[in-house]
Each structure stands twice: as structure tokens, then as C-alpha cells.
Design a protein around this motif. Structure first.
Motif, PDB file in Angstrom:
ATOM      1  N   PHE A 151       0.830  -1.197   0.000  1.00  0.00           N
ATOM      2  CA  PHE A 151       0.000   0.000   0.000  1.00  0.00           C
ATOM      3  C   PHE A 151       0.871   1.255   0.000  1.00  0.00           C
ATOM      4  O   PHE A 151       1.927   1.282   0.629  1.00  0.00           O
ATOM      5  CB  PHE A 151      -0.929   0.024   1.226  1.00  0.00           C
ATOM      6  CG  PHE A 151      -1.896  -1.121   1.278  1.00  0.00           C
ATOM      7  CD1 PHE A 151      -1.575  -2.279   1.980  1.00  0.00           C
ATOM      8  CD2 PHE A 151      -3.100  -1.064   0.633  1.00  0.00           C
ATOM      9  CE1 PHE A 151      -2.444  -3.337   2.043  1.00  0.00           C
ATOM     10  CE2 PHE A 151      -3.994  -2.118   0.688  1.00  0.00           C
ATOM     11  CZ  PHE A 151      -3.667  -3.263   1.391  1.00  0.00           C
ATOM     12  N   ARG A 152       0.413   2.284  -0.713  1.00  0.00           N
ATOM     13  CA  ARG A 152       1.052   3.591  -0.711  1.00  0.00           C
ATOM     14  C   ARG A 152      -0.009   4.646  -0.431  1.00  0.00           C
ATOM     15  O   ARG A 152      -1.099   4.599  -1.005  1.00  0.00           O
ATOM     16  CB  ARG A 152       1.720   3.895  -2.062  1.00  0.00           C
ATOM     17  CG  ARG A 152       2.872   2.971  -2.419  1.00  0.00           C
ATOM     18  CD  ARG A 152       4.087   3.271  -1.540  1.00  0.00           C
ATOM     19  NE  ARG A 152       5.223   2.454  -1.932  1.00  0.00           N
ATOM     20  CZ  ARG A 152       5.464   1.235  -1.474  1.00  0.00           C
ATOM     21  NH1 ARG A 152       4.633   0.688  -0.589  1.00  0.00           N
ATOM     22  NH2 ARG A 152       6.514   0.568  -1.878  1.00  0.00           N
ATOM     23  N   LEU A 153       0.320   5.565   0.444  1.00  0.00           N
ATOM     24  CA  LEU A 153      -0.586   6.658   0.743  1.00  0.00           C
ATOM     25  C   LEU A 153      -0.424   7.732  -0.330  1.00  0.00           C
ATOM     26  O   LEU A 153       0.662   8.279  -0.509  1.00  0.00           O
ATOM     27  CB  LEU A 153      -0.281   7.238   2.123  1.00  0.00           C
ATOM     28  CG  LEU A 153      -1.129   8.430   2.584  1.00  0.00           C
ATOM     29  CD1 LEU A 153      -2.598   8.069   2.604  1.00  0.00           C
ATOM     30  CD2 LEU A 153      -0.663   8.917   3.952  1.00  0.00           C
ATOM     31  N   ALA A 154      -1.474   8.029  -1.075  1.00  0.00           N
ATOM     32  CA  ALA A 154      -1.439   9.000  -2.165  1.00  0.00           C
ATOM     33  C   ALA A 154      -2.436  10.111  -1.880  1.00  0.00           C
ATOM     34  O   ALA A 154      -3.239  10.028  -0.938  1.00  0.00           O
ATOM     35  CB  ALA A 154      -1.754   8.321  -3.496  1.00  0.00           C
ATOM     36  N   GLN A 155      -2.380  11.138  -2.664  1.00  0.00           N
ATOM     37  CA  GLN A 155      -3.272  12.276  -2.437  1.00  0.00           C
ATOM     38  C   GLN A 155      -3.628  12.944  -3.749  1.00  0.00           C
ATOM     39  O   GLN A 155      -2.769  13.269  -4.553  1.00  0.00           O
ATOM     40  CB  GLN A 155      -2.610  13.318  -1.518  1.00  0.00           C
ATOM     41  CG  GLN A 155      -3.505  14.519  -1.237  1.00  0.00           C
ATOM     42  CD  GLN A 155      -2.850  15.534  -0.337  1.00  0.00           C
ATOM     43  OE1 GLN A 155      -1.703  15.359   0.059  1.00  0.00           O
ATOM     44  NE2 GLN A 155      -3.550  16.597  -0.019  1.00  0.00           N
ATOM     45  N   ARG A 156      -4.901  13.143  -3.942  1.00  0.00           N
ATOM     46  CA  ARG A 156      -5.379  14.074  -4.945  1.00  0.00           C
ATOM     47  C   ARG A 156      -5.611  15.403  -4.239  1.00  0.00           C
ATOM     48  O   ARG A 156      -5.840  15.427  -3.039  1.00  0.00           O
ATOM     49  CB  ARG A 156      -6.701  13.581  -5.565  1.00  0.00           C
ATOM     50  CG  ARG A 156      -6.549  12.402  -6.506  1.00  0.00           C
ATOM     51  CD  ARG A 156      -7.839  12.183  -7.288  1.00  0.00           C
ATOM     52  NE  ARG A 156      -7.720  11.075  -8.226  1.00  0.00           N
ATOM     53  CZ  ARG A 156      -8.094   9.840  -7.966  1.00  0.00           C
ATOM     54  NH1 ARG A 156      -8.621   9.561  -6.786  1.00  0.00           N
ATOM     55  NH2 ARG A 156      -7.951   8.898  -8.858  1.00  0.00           N
ATOM     56  N   PRO A 157      -5.542  16.508  -4.976  1.00  0.00           N
ATOM     57  CA  PRO A 157      -5.827  17.782  -4.302  1.00  0.00           C
ATOM     58  C   PRO A 157      -7.177  17.756  -3.605  1.00  0.00           C
ATOM     59  O   PRO A 157      -8.217  17.613  -4.229  1.00  0.00           O
ATOM     60  CB  PRO A 157      -5.810  18.784  -5.458  1.00  0.00           C
ATOM     61  CG  PRO A 157      -4.915  18.163  -6.470  1.00  0.00           C
ATOM     62  CD  PRO A 157      -5.167  16.677  -6.370  1.00  0.00           C
ATOM     63  N   GLY A 158      -7.142  17.839  -2.274  1.00  0.00           N
ATOM     64  CA  GLY A 158      -8.382  17.871  -1.513  1.00  0.00           C
ATOM     65  C   GLY A 158      -8.854  16.529  -1.000  1.00  0.00           C
ATOM     66  O   GLY A 158      -9.873  16.467  -0.321  1.00  0.00           O
ATOM     67  N   SER A 159      -8.137  15.421  -1.300  1.00  0.00           N
ATOM     68  CA  SER A 159      -8.602  14.115  -0.828  1.00  0.00           C
ATOM     69  C   SER A 159      -7.417  13.166  -0.720  1.00  0.00           C
ATOM     70  O   SER A 159      -6.387  13.360  -1.365  1.00  0.00           O
ATOM     71  CB  SER A 159      -9.657  13.535  -1.772  1.00  0.00           C
ATOM     72  OG  SER A 159      -9.089  13.255  -3.042  1.00  0.00           O
ATOM     73  N   TYR A 160      -7.585  12.146   0.094  1.00  0.00           N
ATOM     74  CA  TYR A 160      -6.576  11.100   0.241  1.00  0.00           C
ATOM     75  C   TYR A 160      -7.052   9.842  -0.449  1.00  0.00           C
ATOM     76  O   TYR A 160      -8.242   9.517  -0.461  1.00  0.00           O
ATOM     77  CB  TYR A 160      -6.303  10.807   1.719  1.00  0.00           C
ATOM     78  CG  TYR A 160      -5.750  11.978   2.485  1.00  0.00           C
ATOM     79  CD1 TYR A 160      -4.436  12.389   2.307  1.00  0.00           C
ATOM     80  CD2 TYR A 160      -6.536  12.686   3.379  1.00  0.00           C
ATOM     81  CE1 TYR A 160      -3.923  13.470   3.005  1.00  0.00           C
ATOM     82  CE2 TYR A 160      -6.042  13.763   4.081  1.00  0.00           C
ATOM     83  CZ  TYR A 160      -4.738  14.152   3.893  1.00  0.00           C
ATOM     84  OH  TYR A 160      -4.245  15.228   4.584  1.00  0.00           O
ATOM     85  N   VAL A 161      -6.099   9.116  -1.018  1.00  0.00           N
ATOM     86  CA  VAL A 161      -6.388   7.870  -1.741  1.00  0.00           C
ATOM     87  C   VAL A 161      -5.326   6.857  -1.350  1.00  0.00           C
ATOM     88  O   VAL A 161      -4.163   7.222  -1.141  1.00  0.00           O
ATOM     89  CB  VAL A 161      -6.382   8.091  -3.272  1.00  0.00           C
ATOM     90  CG1 VAL A 161      -6.685   6.795  -4.005  1.00  0.00           C
ATOM     91  CG2 VAL A 161      -7.389   9.152  -3.675  1.00  0.00           C
ATOM     92  N   ILE A 162      -5.717   5.615  -1.248  1.00  0.00           N
ATOM     93  CA  ILE A 162      -4.778   4.536  -1.010  1.00  0.00           C
ATOM     94  C   ILE A 162      -4.530   3.825  -2.340  1.00  0.00           C
ATOM     95  O   ILE A 162      -5.471   3.410  -3.012  1.00  0.00           O
ATOM     96  CB  ILE A 162      -5.318   3.544   0.028  1.00  0.00           C
ATOM     97  CG1 ILE A 162      -5.507   4.238   1.386  1.00  0.00           C
ATOM     98  CG2 ILE A 162      -4.384   2.347   0.161  1.00  0.00           C
ATOM     99  CD1 ILE A 162      -4.227   4.755   1.988  1.00  0.00           C
ATOM    100  N   LEU A 163      -3.278   3.721  -2.715  1.00  0.00           N
ATOM    101  CA  LEU A 163      -2.898   2.968  -3.907  1.00  0.00           C
ATOM    102  C   LEU A 163      -2.545   1.541  -3.474  1.00  0.00           C
ATOM    103  O   LEU A 163      -1.610   1.341  -2.695  1.00  0.00           O
ATOM    104  CB  LEU A 163      -1.706   3.616  -4.616  1.00  0.00           C
ATOM    105  CG  LEU A 163      -1.907   5.041  -5.137  1.00  0.00           C
ATOM    106  CD1 LEU A 163      -0.634   5.539  -5.833  1.00  0.00           C
ATOM    107  CD2 LEU A 163      -3.087   5.114  -6.087  1.00  0.00           C
ATOM    108  N   LYS A 164      -3.302   0.599  -3.952  1.00  0.00           N
ATOM    109  CA  LYS A 164      -3.083  -0.813  -3.619  1.00  0.00           C
ATOM    110  C   LYS A 164      -2.404  -1.483  -4.802  1.00  0.00           C
ATOM    111  O   LYS A 164      -2.998  -1.633  -5.863  1.00  0.00           O
ATOM    112  CB  LYS A 164      -4.412  -1.482  -3.305  1.00  0.00           C
ATOM    113  CG  LYS A 164      -4.300  -2.962  -2.963  1.00  0.00           C
ATOM    114  CD  LYS A 164      -5.673  -3.555  -2.674  1.00  0.00           C
ATOM    115  CE  LYS A 164      -5.589  -5.025  -2.349  1.00  0.00           C
ATOM    116  NZ  LYS A 164      -6.921  -5.609  -2.069  1.00  0.00           N
ATOM    117  N   TYR A 165      -1.160  -1.833  -4.635  1.00  0.00           N
ATOM    118  CA  TYR A 165      -0.402  -2.511  -5.691  1.00  0.00           C
ATOM    119  C   TYR A 165      -0.551  -4.025  -5.516  1.00  0.00           C
ATOM    120  O   TYR A 165      -0.170  -4.578  -4.485  1.00  0.00           O
ATOM    121  CB  TYR A 165       1.078  -2.135  -5.625  1.00  0.00           C
ATOM    122  CG  TYR A 165       1.363  -0.691  -5.981  1.00  0.00           C
ATOM    123  CD1 TYR A 165       1.596  -0.307  -7.291  1.00  0.00           C
ATOM    124  CD2 TYR A 165       1.404   0.287  -4.988  1.00  0.00           C
ATOM    125  CE1 TYR A 165       1.863   1.013  -7.627  1.00  0.00           C
ATOM    126  CE2 TYR A 165       1.671   1.613  -5.304  1.00  0.00           C
ATOM    127  CZ  TYR A 165       1.900   1.965  -6.625  1.00  0.00           C
ATOM    128  OH  TYR A 165       2.162   3.271  -6.950  1.00  0.00           O
TER     129      TYR A 165
END
Length: 538
Positions: A151-165
Motif C-alpha cells: 500500500f502507498r498513501l497517495a493524495q489528490r488535491p483535496g482528498s486522500y487515496v490509497i494505492l493498492k499494488y
């Protein structure tokens, strides 16, 4: 005999019995009382001026612009009926209740497949990582025997997203060899943070002045469990990566023929229990619209030399306010010292209560100079035409202004301690520096571009108040230098940081200047590196 203090008016008989010595003593006493009265009157006027200044800073108008009265028939925006165009609230949605074990770690190290977020509240996007050992093989030549996740913690402007590889573990049927692709590397080795999160975190703190503890609260509110020290360490590592870009940009500013400099205070470093040191940023603005915020522990004169160096640029000009440190530096290096008309206007504006008519005349003169500059900007005149226009229209105004200043001093209508007298003396003492811009088209009339650029520091102080260490203050200066310069060149700081954080470790050190915002816009902005969060996926 000693003189009797004058407590009442003497009668004719008492006055006739006074000796000449008593009369002289009483005259001296009266003169001393008059001097004390005049001194106290001046002190009261000075204190009233200071009180008026503090009141204006707290409650009054701080702009020096001369406001034009609005048209009497012009309606205010609040007078117009504005229809309610707000969208209806979204429909409510029930979410099943659940119970989860409390997390006690942010999983910054160890098993990277362990989730560190609330899967019911945080969106997860899955990215399939192909196994290179399966390339060219048909489906019957290997079988998928399992998979590993990271898992990697990612971010779009204004929100958080988890990238699941998702990385398949395969075993070849012919060789029985088991393989699995490695997890994608991040810009910080071993970190769970995606480059998009690092860039967003830095933008939130330094562009939008959201301290790390508030970002930590927001992460917790969105269901992501990380520690506050992790955010601080992440920021320190990221700023260390881009520090060479800051140094390259500062070198470009030092090489500018015309540069502006100022100083702004910051609390940084402990001076004792419950006390912080008073330190300063010394922002420098170059002729290529680049700005840097070097940090020094005081406002001493030698810091100008440490920031700009002692190797002068040919025909170099330093534009500043009236602080003596800049005059000392220009005399030592042979640079031309240009003075700022906006600071001269500010002194006159702040003294308008002491002599309203004199201030109005002075501000009228300076307003004429700014009208000339407005015409130059509107017509977008070239350097040669700008010089001719200034000499034709601005120089006569400057000459009339200083002739008028001399007349005010010759009239002797104002006391030396009067604020207006001090403001006029400020202008007269700096006449040479104030006239530099008339003969050099590359020199602006004031330091307002730098004043606008350094607003990021006082705006930040309203939110994070101080820097706990001197190292933290230096890192603030590095980030603000790049972010503010991005704004000056119409670059999105988020896109810029996402690109350079990935590019800087691979870019040749001899060409690190290409990653400064000004050159990055020319070389890389058309096709920037992006996070996997924004990359197209099959």
C-alpha cells in the motif's frame, strides 16, 4: 537668599520687598518650567502619534492608496437580490456498523502489506503490477499461485487515496521457479508515502499554511492512522531532496544585475524556557522573477554580505528600503544603491495626522510618479522607450518634489521631532537612491514585487506562529522560495513538486539549475512526471 517657589501671585508690597537675586531666581525657575512643559508636550505628541499608529494597525485602514469616492448611484452587491442557487443536499446513505481493533502503529516499517487505514472510509484504487517473468508466456505455461499486496498513501488535491499494488506471485511450470515483482520504489526509500502525498503535504503546509498537527488531525478524521513525527520526518527528507534546487535558484538571483532585498522577522530556536529567539528571513528578488528566503539568526549588517557575497555584478544595482545595512553593503562592494519610493510614501502617509496639508501635497507628487509607471505598464514600453518616458514625465515631478521638500524645511514651520519633519528628512537624505530608477530602465520604482512575494512569511506566522528550531526556519525558507517562485511564473506548485521530487535524484548535479521553476517551465512542464495515481492504467 534662596527663591521662594511661586505658589500664588505676589502683592505689590511683597514684590517691592524682593531683591534682584530673587527676581533672577524666579525667572530661571519659570524658564525651567517652560522647558519642561515644552518637552512634555513633545513627548505627549509623540505618544499620540504612536497610539494612532497602533490603532490603525488594529482597526484602521493600512492601505496607502488614495481611494476615490464611489458613484452615488452605484449599488452595492448586497443590495441586489441573489437567487439561491445552492444544490440540494445529497441523499443520505446508511453504512453498516463495524468494530475494528485500535491501531498502535503507522506501519512506516515492516510488513508493507498490513493496512494502516480504515477500508470502510478510505477509497482504494488497485493497480496491477505485471510480472516481467511472465512476458511472452502463454496462460498454460505458468500458473498464478498467489499474490502480494503493498500500500502507498497517495493524495489528490483535496482528498486522500490509497494505492493498492497487487503483485502476482507466479511459478513457472517448466522450471518450477517462483517469482514476484518488487514493490514500486518511492521517492523516499522505504517510505509508505507516494510522491503525490508528499507534494500535497508540503503544499498544504507552506502554500496554504496548514501545520502538520492539523494535517494529522485531518488524516485521522478520514480514517488514516499515522503518527505526527512521521509527517515531520517526511517533510524533512523531502526538503533535503530539493535543497540543491534552492541553492541553484539563489545562485541565479545573485547573478542578477538588479535585485531587491528586504528582511522580515521570524521566531526560531529556543532562547530559554518558554522563550524563542528573534531571527529574520532576508528575501532577495532577482530580475528574472525569482525569489529566495535565506534565513539568518539576526538583523546584523554582515548577513547582507553572507547572503549576496562580496563579488559585485558589473553595473549591479541593489534596491531596498532605508535600512543602513544595505547602504553599508553597496559602499563596500561598489554597487549602486537604489531606494524604494513606496517606503518614502509610507513614512509620509503615516505622518499625515501631524500635518494633513503637507502630507496631501507630498502624496500628490508621489501619486504622479506612480501614474507614470502605470502608463508604462499599460503601453508595455521597451527599455529604451521606458527610459525616455521616465525622463520626460517622471524626472520633472521628482525635481519639483525635492524643491518643495527644501521649501518645507526653509519655512521652519515644523519642529524637528514632528513626524512630518522626520518623513521629509527621510526622503531628502535618500534623494540619490530615489532618483536611480530614472536613469536605469531595469530598476523598478519600488520593492513592491518583493513585498508581495514575502507575504507568504507573515501569512504563515498567523498560523504556525514560529519555528521550533533554526533548521526548521531554514527549511521554511527553502520551500517558500520554490513555491512563491512557482506562483510568479504561473506554475502549479503541486505539479512542480510531484515532478522534481522524482526527477532530482536522477538529474545530473551539474545541471540542477534546470529544475528551478523558471527553467523547469521551459524544459519539463510540457510533459511532467506524475504520480501513479494520475498515470493512465490499463
Amino acid at each position: 537668599m534662596p527663591a521662594t517657589p511661586l505658589t500664588h501671585l505676589p502683592t505689590r508690597e511683597e514684590a517691592a520687598r524682593w531683591t534682584a537675586e530673587q527676581v533672577v531666581d524666579l525667572a530661571r525657575e519659570r524658564l525651567a518650567l517652560g522647558c519642561r512643559f515644552d518637552a512634555m508636550k513633545l513627548e505627549v505628541e509623540a505618544m499620540k502619534h504612536q497610539l494612532d499608529w497602533f490603532r490603525r494597525q488594529l482597526f484602521g485602514q493600512k492601505s496607502e492608496k488614495r481611494l476615490v469616492d464611489a458613484h452615488p448611484h452605484q449599488m452595492n452587491l448586497g443590495e441586489l437580490p441573489v437567487p439561491d442557487s445552492s444544490p440540494p443536499p445529497p441523499p443520505a446513505q446508511d453504512i453498516a456498523a463495524h468494530t475494528r481493533r485500535a491501531r498502535t502503529t503507522d506501519y512506516a516499517a515492516g510488513d508493507e502489506s498490513a493496512p494502516f487505514f480504515d477500508e470502510a472510509r478510505v477509497p482504494v484504487e488497485t493497480i496491477a503490477v505485471p510480472n516481467p517473468d511472465a512476458e511472452g508466456l502463454t496462460a498454460d505455461q505458468y500458473e498464478v499461485i498467489g499474490e502480494k499486496t503493498s500500500f502507498r498513501l497517495a493524495q489528490r488535491p483535496g482528498s486522500y487515496v490509497i494505492l493498492k499494488y497487487v503483485r502476482p506471485v507466479i511459478k513457472r511450470r517448466d522450471t518450477q521457479v517462483i517469482s514476484c515483482p518488487a514493490a514500486p520504489r518511492g521517492v523516499i526509500e522505504g517510505s509508505r508515502a507516494d510522491v503525490s502525498f508528499i507534494a500535497g503535504m508540503l503544499i498544504d503546509k507552506f502554500a496554504y499554511h496548514l501545520p502538520f498537527y492539523r494535517q494529522h488531525q485531518r488524516l485521522g478524521d478520514t480514517g488514516i492512522t499515522v503518527s505526527r513525527p512521521w509527517l515531520t520526518q517526511l517533510g524533512q527528507h523531502a526538503i533535503a531532496l530539493i535543497e540543491p534546487i534552492f541553492e541553484a535558484q539563489f545562485g541565479s538571483i545573485r547573478a542578477s544585475r538588479v535585485k531587491a532585498m528586504d528582511e522580515t522577522p521570524i521566531k526560531a530556536g529556543r532562547a530559554g524556557p518558554g522563550k524563542l529567539k528573534a531571527a529574520y528571513f532576508w528575501p532577495v528578488y532577482g530580475e528574472l522573477d525569482e525569489v529566495c528566503f535565506p534565513f539568518f539568526e539576526s538583523r546584523r549588517i554582515e548577513h547582507v554580505e553572507q547572503a549576496l557575497g562580496l563579488t559585485p555584478v558589473e553595473r549591479g544595482v541593489l534596491l531596498s528600503d532605508g535600512y543602513t545595512a544595505y547602504e553599508h553593503y553597496t559602499k563596500k562592494t561598489g554597487l549602486t544603491h537604489a531606494q524604494c519610493w513606496a517606503h518614502t510614501r509610507r513614512h509620509l502617509f503615516e505622518a499625515k495626522d501631524a500635518a494633513p496639508q503637507v502630507a496631501a501635497q507630498a502624496l500628490e507628487f508621489i501619486g504622479g510618479l506612480y501614474a507614470v509607471e502605470a502608463h508604462i505598464r499599460e503601453k508595455k514600453l521597451s527599455a529604451a522607450k521606458k527610459l525616455d518616458y521616465r525622463l520626460m514625465h517622471a524626472k520633472p515631478i521628482v525635481e519639483r518634489f525635492f524643491a518643495w521638500v527644501s521649501q518645507q524645511f526653509e519655512a521652519q514651520g515644523l519642529l524637528p521631532s514632528n513626524p512630518m519633519t522626520k518623513a521629509l528628512a527621510y526622503a531628502r537624505e535618500r534623494r540619490f537612491g530615489l532618483e536611480v530608477y530614472l536613469t536605469d530602465p531595469d530598476v523598478p520604482i519600488d520593492t513592491n514585487p518583493l513585498e508581495r512575494a514575502l507575504r507568504a512569511i507573515p501569512m504563515g506566522r498567523r498560523n504556525w506562529l514560529f519555528c521550533w528550531t533554526e533548521l526548521g526556519a531554514r527549511q521554511v525558507g527553502i520551500m517558500q522560495s520554490l513555491i512563491v517562485t512557482c506562483r510568479l511564473h504561473d506554475i502549479d506548485p503541486y505539479d512542480y513538486l510531484v515532478d522534481v521530487l522524482q526527477r532530482v535524484s536522477q538529474h545530473p548535479a551539474s545541471r540542477v539549475h534546470e529544475l528551478t521553476p523558471r527553467l523547469w517551465k521551459q524544459l519539463f512542464a510540457g510533459n511532467p512526471l506524475r504520480s501513479p495515481l494520475h498515470s493512465p492504467r490499463p
